[in-house]
Write an enzyme that holds these catalytic residues in place. Structure first.
Site, PDB file in Angstrom:
ATOM      1  N   ASP A 205       0.768  -1.508   0.305  1.00  0.00           N
ATOM      2  CA  ASP A 205      -0.013   0.002  -0.129  1.00  0.00           C
ATOM      3  C   ASP A 205       0.669   1.141   0.650  1.00  0.00           C
ATOM      4  OD1 ASP A 205      -2.255   1.322   0.267  1.00  0.00           O
ATOM      5  OD2 ASP A 205      -2.346   1.199   2.694  1.00  0.00           O
ATOM      6  N   GLU A 455       3.564  -8.042   7.716  1.00  0.00           N
ATOM      7  CA  GLU A 455       2.327  -8.274   7.065  1.00  0.00           C
ATOM      8  C   GLU A 455       2.550 -10.106   5.912  1.00  0.00           C
ATOM      9  OE1 GLU A 455      -1.188  -5.944   5.976  1.00  0.00           O
ATOM     10  OE2 GLU A 455      -0.924  -4.652   7.284  1.00  0.00           O
ATOM     11  N   TYR A 508      -6.902  -3.296  12.194  1.00  0.00           N
ATOM     12  CA  TYR A 508      -7.838  -1.375  12.204  1.00  0.00           C
ATOM     13  C   TYR A 508      -8.950  -1.837  12.140  1.00  0.00           C
ATOM     14  CZ  TYR A 508      -3.932  -0.157   9.682  1.00  0.00           C
ATOM     15  OH  TYR A 508      -2.555   0.472   9.207  1.00  0.00           O
ATOM     16  N   GLU A 544       0.716  -1.670  13.901  1.00  0.00           N
ATOM     17  CA  GLU A 544      -0.410  -0.522  13.185  1.00  0.00           C
ATOM     18  C   GLU A 544      -1.745  -0.814  14.017  1.00  0.00           C
ATOM     19  OE1 GLU A 544      -0.242  -1.263   9.196  1.00  0.00           O
ATOM     20  OE2 GLU A 544       1.556  -1.422   8.814  1.00  0.00           O
TER      21      GLU A 544
HETATM   22  C1  GCB Z   1      -1.590  -2.963   6.443  1.00  0.00           C
HETATM   23  C2  GCB Z   1      -0.263  -1.762   6.080  1.00  0.00           C
HETATM   24  C3  GCB Z   1       0.543  -0.308   5.567  1.00  0.00           C
HETATM   25  C4  GCB Z   1      -1.061  -0.048   4.778  1.00  0.00           C
HETATM   26  C5  GCB Z   1      -2.482  -0.461   5.911  1.00  0.00           C
HETATM   27  C6  GCB Z   1      -3.488   0.657   5.546  1.00  0.00           C
HETATM   28  O1  GCB Z   1      -2.028  -3.032   6.973  1.00  0.00           O
HETATM   29  O2  GCB Z   1       0.941  -2.944   6.635  1.00  0.00           O
HETATM   30  O3  GCB Z   1       1.099  -0.834   4.866  1.00  0.00           O
HETATM   31  O4  GCB Z   1      -0.620   1.557   4.213  1.00  0.00           O
HETATM   32  O5  GCB Z   1      -2.086  -1.654   6.254  1.00  0.00           O
HETATM   33  O6  GCB Z   1      -4.004   1.283   5.431  1.00  0.00           O
HETATM   34  O7  GCB Z   1      -4.387  -0.195   4.697  1.00  0.00           O
END
Ligand code: GCB
Length: 656
Positions: A205, A455, A508, A544
């Site tokens: 990403d 990841e 997330y 994260e």
């Molecule tokens: C993740 C990734 C990161 C992305 C992020 C996102 O898990 O490690 O590279 O930018 O999510 O914002 O989707």
């Protein structure tokens, strides 16, 4: 006709789909030299940064320039050139669609080499990084090829240069990512309005910026010179006495003369330039310096004098004490240790409060930019962070030095991201990326952990032996730092955690799962962290969490993409983290992301990933002020730091 032509092109970027269940541990070539170029009484450094000439190859014909020998004369003689800044990504410089170019591009420039350089010394050409693959010619002769972005490479060019005359350097850079590059990507040929075209896709990403991303240097060394310096440090139990162990390798003919016993004079100076220790090496060119009393290297806000660095002066001397070479580097004296519960620096438990970041900015892309780097460190300190992860590739050497100076701890990540299709060839490259990274960064006190992947698809069967081999290889290169990886598969499926020292997980809540549900964050975070710890009995980091946020979008009650929503998401995580901190094994929180950054084009991204606490122009969003209060509150609670005067805005006499 068009189809077969393009088939040829994609054929050049061979696609590998091998699912290798049996992976063999093969040797990886060892990096040599590449000390950061520094001037001394025996060395000169010259920058080749500036405006270079640039040509993009025809996408359908990426090897034409090699076949037609564009490197044999000035590029402008083969194709019209355009000006291109170095260092910078080339993608966002022009007004046409160079941005999405796939394949090779060419750079060249001229430079002068003084007559004085011809005398009894060696000349080296060094690139801080070219993404992804680079071929370099000097005056039409090939001098070096290197694969892997974000890492330096160099070549001796003594015999390729014209002294007291003009010279030409030509670079071909290929940005194509396939299943056996690090990171991985795919090249496919697809129909478009004009017939067929080739397309680069990747799952990670962030935008696949390319070009000469960091500085290009020419530097001189004596004929016999200091090629490697490796430093490790130790502290006495009461942290009053420090030890610096150094080991030096020398390259050059004098090292092979039987009657010439080379030795090292090592001098250690404190910040004021006062000599605090010195020693003469043993015959293996290694030794130990003792500093009493010592000022240990401490992270920002963990001590009143963070980032304390000594200067180590390494002098290479011949039998008759003739001075052959001098190299100086900064050294921070500290210890790291870890167990199933904690990570400690100088014997004190660390709680990481930091960020995942990117090297990314408008126009320059991933090009080295000192103004941006200094601004970013100012923001890190303003917000009270003590750490960041170099997600998802090695950052510039200049930023590593800056982190040393400012006491910012770094989880140093190799360029392996979204790793899948675990093949033997990929394993070799992945290990090589770690070898190059550790070779480059092993002397930085700021580097406290290696991250071997972000990841990776660790649910698959072959991930088990693959990551065991990668982790063991990393340990064989450096036993002084723990190993982690940022994992996103559910802990029940993961097969890599057993090979790590510290488990980092990315999740997330209220964004990719249960979008908008602020009431479904805290307990989920607590439950998941506990599950990871139960499964592996190792310290846990949340590496994260976050939410995309459009600066200036306000909605009350909080709604996805608004500044209120990001603030609330953070706050719900803080609650979980405070619960988890009580358990003893939860050792850190890293927001995703420090700043907004560019990604590939997709309908989930509005001008890029907007999970930044700061905008891409490095201005705070509302959540930055909340995060700042938390990071300083943690600093005061855990490390007895004091609050900055402007942390709390005056509201009323009634509230304190
Ligand atoms: C993740 C990734 C990161 C992305 C992020 C996102 O898990 O490690 O590279 O930018 O999510 O914002 O989707």
């Amino acid at each position: 006709m068009a189809l077969s032509f393009f088939s040829l092109v994609t054929g050049l970027y061979v696609l590998h789909f091998s699912i290798a269940l049996i992976l063999v541990n093969k040797e990886v070539p060892q990096t040599r030299g590449m000390l950061y170029p520094r001037e001394s009484e025996t060395r000169e450094v010259r920058s080749l940064d500036g405006i270079w000439n640039f040509v993009r190859s025809d996408q359908a014909n990426p090897t034409q320039g090699v076949r037609d020998e564009w490197y044999a004369k000035e590029l402008s003689k083969s194709r019209p050139t355009i000006p291109m800044p170095v260092p910078a990504s080339y993608n966002d410089i022009t007004t046409d669609n160079l941005r999405d170019h796939v394949g090779t591009v060419w750079y060249d420039r001229k430079f002068f080499v003084p007559r004085s350089w011809s005398k009894d010394q060696r000349i080296w050409l060094r690139f801080g990084s070219v993404h992804y693959e680079a071929y370099v010619w000097i005056n039409g002769q090939k001098v070096v090829k290197h694969e892997m972005g974000h890492l330096p490479f160099e070549a001796e060019v003594t015999d390729f240069l014209n002294y007291g005359a003009e010279n030409r350097i030509t670079v071909m850079c290929d940005n194509a990512l396939i299943q056996t590059t690090v990171p991985q990507g795919r090249i496919t040929e697809v129909p478009n309005d004009g017939g067929m075209t080739i397309v680069q896709s990747y799952t990670f990403d962030f935008f696949n910026y390319a070009g000469i991303h960091r500085s290009v240097h020419l530097y001189t060394t004596p004929r016999t010179f200091i090629e490697e310096v490796e430093v490790t440090t130790n502290l006495s139990k009461d942290a009053t006495v420090g030890e610096v162990f150094y080991s030096v390798s020398v390259n050059g003919s004098a090292a092979n003369e039987a009657d010439n016993v080379l030795h090292i004079q090592a001098n250690l100076y404190d910040k004021e330039g006062i000599l605090v220790a010195n020693a003469t090496s043993d015959q293996k060119l290694g030794g130990k310096l003792q500093v009493n009393p010592v000022k240990p290297w401490w992270p920002y806000l963990m001590h009143s004098e963070p980032g304390y660095l000594y200067q180590l002066e390494i002098k290479l001397l011949a039998t008759n004490d003739e001075l052959l070479d001098v190299y100086r580097l900064k050294v921070g004296i500290r210890t790291l240790s870890w167990n199933s519960q904690q990570f400690l620096i100088n014997g004190k438990p660390v709680y990481f409060r930091g960020f995942g970041r990117h090297e990314d900015s408008d126009i320059r892309g991933k090009g080295l930019d000192n103004a941006l780097m200094v601004r970013d460190f100012n923001l890190l300190k303003w917000i009270g962070a003590n750490a960041y992860r170099t997600s998802h590739y090695p950052y510039s050497e200049e930023s590593m030095q800056f982190a040393d100076e400012h006491g910012i701890m770094i989880i140093d990540e190799c360029p392996s991201v979204d790793t899948e299709n675990f093949s033997q060839e990929l394993l070799g490259k992945h290990k090589s990326s770690l070898e190059q990274l550790i070779h480059r960064d092993r002397n930085h006190p700021s580097v406290v952990m290696w991250s071997i992947a972000n990841e990776p698809r660790t649910g698959s069967v072959s991930a088990d032996s693959y990551f065991e081999l990668v982790a063991n290889f990393t340990r064989s290169l450096d036993k002084t730092r723990p190993i982690t990886a940022a994992i996103a598969v559910p802990n029940t499926q993961d097969k890599a955690g057993r090979s790590l020292d510290i488990i980092s997980f990315n999740r997330y809540n209220a964004w990719y799962s249960n979008a908008g549900r602020l009431d479904m964050i805290t307990q989920n975070v607590i439950d998941e962290a506990i599950a990871w710890n139960k499964r592996y009995n190792k310290p846990i980091i949340m590496s994260e969490y976050g939410a995309d946020t459009l600066e200036g979008l306000h909605m009350q009650p909080a709604y996805v993409w608004s500044e209120e929503f990001q603030t609330e998401v953070f706050s719900r995580h803080f609650k979980a983290f405070d619960e988890l901190r009580k358990k003893g094994w939860f050792i850190g929180e890293f927001v995703w992301n420090f700043a907004d950054f560019k990604t590939a084009q997709t309908y989930t991204r509005v001008g890029g990933n907007k999970k930044g606490v700061f905008t891409r122009a490095r201005q705070p969003k509302a959540a930055a002020h909340l995060l700042r209060k938390r990071y300083f509150a943690l600093g005061r609670d855990l490390d007895q730091c004091s609050f900055p005067d402007d942390l709390f805005t005056y509201i009323a006499d009634l509230i304190s």
